[in-house]
Scaffold this active site. Structure first.
Site, PDB file in Angstrom:
ATOM      1  N   CYS A  35       0.796  -1.367   0.119  1.00 23.72           N
ATOM      2  CA  CYS A  35      -0.060  -0.098   0.057  1.00 23.72           C
ATOM      3  C   CYS A  35       0.913   1.346   0.113  1.00 23.72           C
ATOM      4  O   CYS A  35       0.548   2.515  -0.160  1.00 23.72           O
ATOM      5  CB  CYS A  35      -0.847  -0.005   1.324  1.00 23.72           C
ATOM      6  SG  CYS A  35       0.026   0.008   2.686  1.00 23.72           S
ATOM      7  N   CYS A 104      -0.122  -5.460   6.563  1.00 21.19           N
ATOM      8  CA  CYS A 104      -0.299  -4.345   7.477  1.00 21.19           C
ATOM      9  C   CYS A 104       0.244  -4.863   8.781  1.00 21.19           C
ATOM     10  O   CYS A 104       1.102  -4.146   9.245  1.00 21.19           O
ATOM     11  CB  CYS A 104      -1.529  -3.729   7.681  1.00 21.19           C
ATOM     12  SG  CYS A 104      -2.681  -3.758   6.204  1.00 21.19           S
TER      13      CYS A 104
HETATM   14 FE1  FES Z   1      -1.324   0.160   4.421  1.00 21.04          FE
HETATM   15 FE2  FES Z   1      -2.637  -1.280   5.962  1.00 21.04          FE
HETATM   16  S1  FES Z   1      -3.338  -0.388   4.091  1.00 21.04           S
HETATM   17  S2  FES Z   1      -0.628  -0.302   6.353  1.00 21.04           S
END
Ligand code: FES
Length: 132
Positions: A35, A104
């Site tokens: 992400c 994450c």
């Molecule tokens: Fe980036 Fe969870 S979506 S740390």
């Protein structure tokens, strides 16, 4: 219904040990390749144990909650014990995390491990505790 457990939401709403630290003994910074979010963990070490720990992140709910949890778990631990904390220890404590949030939950553990490594590298350079 939230996809997160109550415990995750509790840590997200009231994160423990969030913020910056003045002159930390070790810093670990990692990015999430999935992400693009970034996580930093700061530690202070006394007598081989983590005496203080803080984190900062721009990550999501899961990233904040796992960081908060892992800083709680790591405080007071020896460096060896802290290096063994992984995302499993954290997600178990949090009552599970949604599988899509797995990447994450790795961030906090990786940043903690990086901070321990950074501390050890600095100590190796100076021969004693890192000078600030
Ligand atoms: Fe980036 Fe969870 S979506 S740390």
């Amino acid at each position: 219904m939230s996809m997160y457990s109550d415990k995750v939401m509790e840590h997200f709403r009231n994160p423990k040990n969030m913020g910056v630290m003045d002159s930390p003994d070790g810093v670990g910074e990692v990015g999430n390749p999935v992400c693009g979010d970034v996580m930093a963990v700061y530690i202070k070490v006394k007598d081989g144990r983590i005496s203080d720990i803080k984190f900062q992140t721009f990550g999501c709910v899961a990233a904040v909650a796992t960081s908060s949890m892992i800083t709680e778990l790591a405080k007071g631990k020896t460096l060896e014990e802290a290096a063994k904390l992984d995302n499993k220890s954290v997600s178990t404590e949090l009552g599970g995390l949604p599988p899509i949030k797995e990447h994450c939950s790795n961030l906090a553990a990786e940043a903690l491990h990086a901070a321990v490594k950074d501390y050890l590298a600095k100590r190796a350079q100076t021969g004693t505790r890192p000078a600030h």
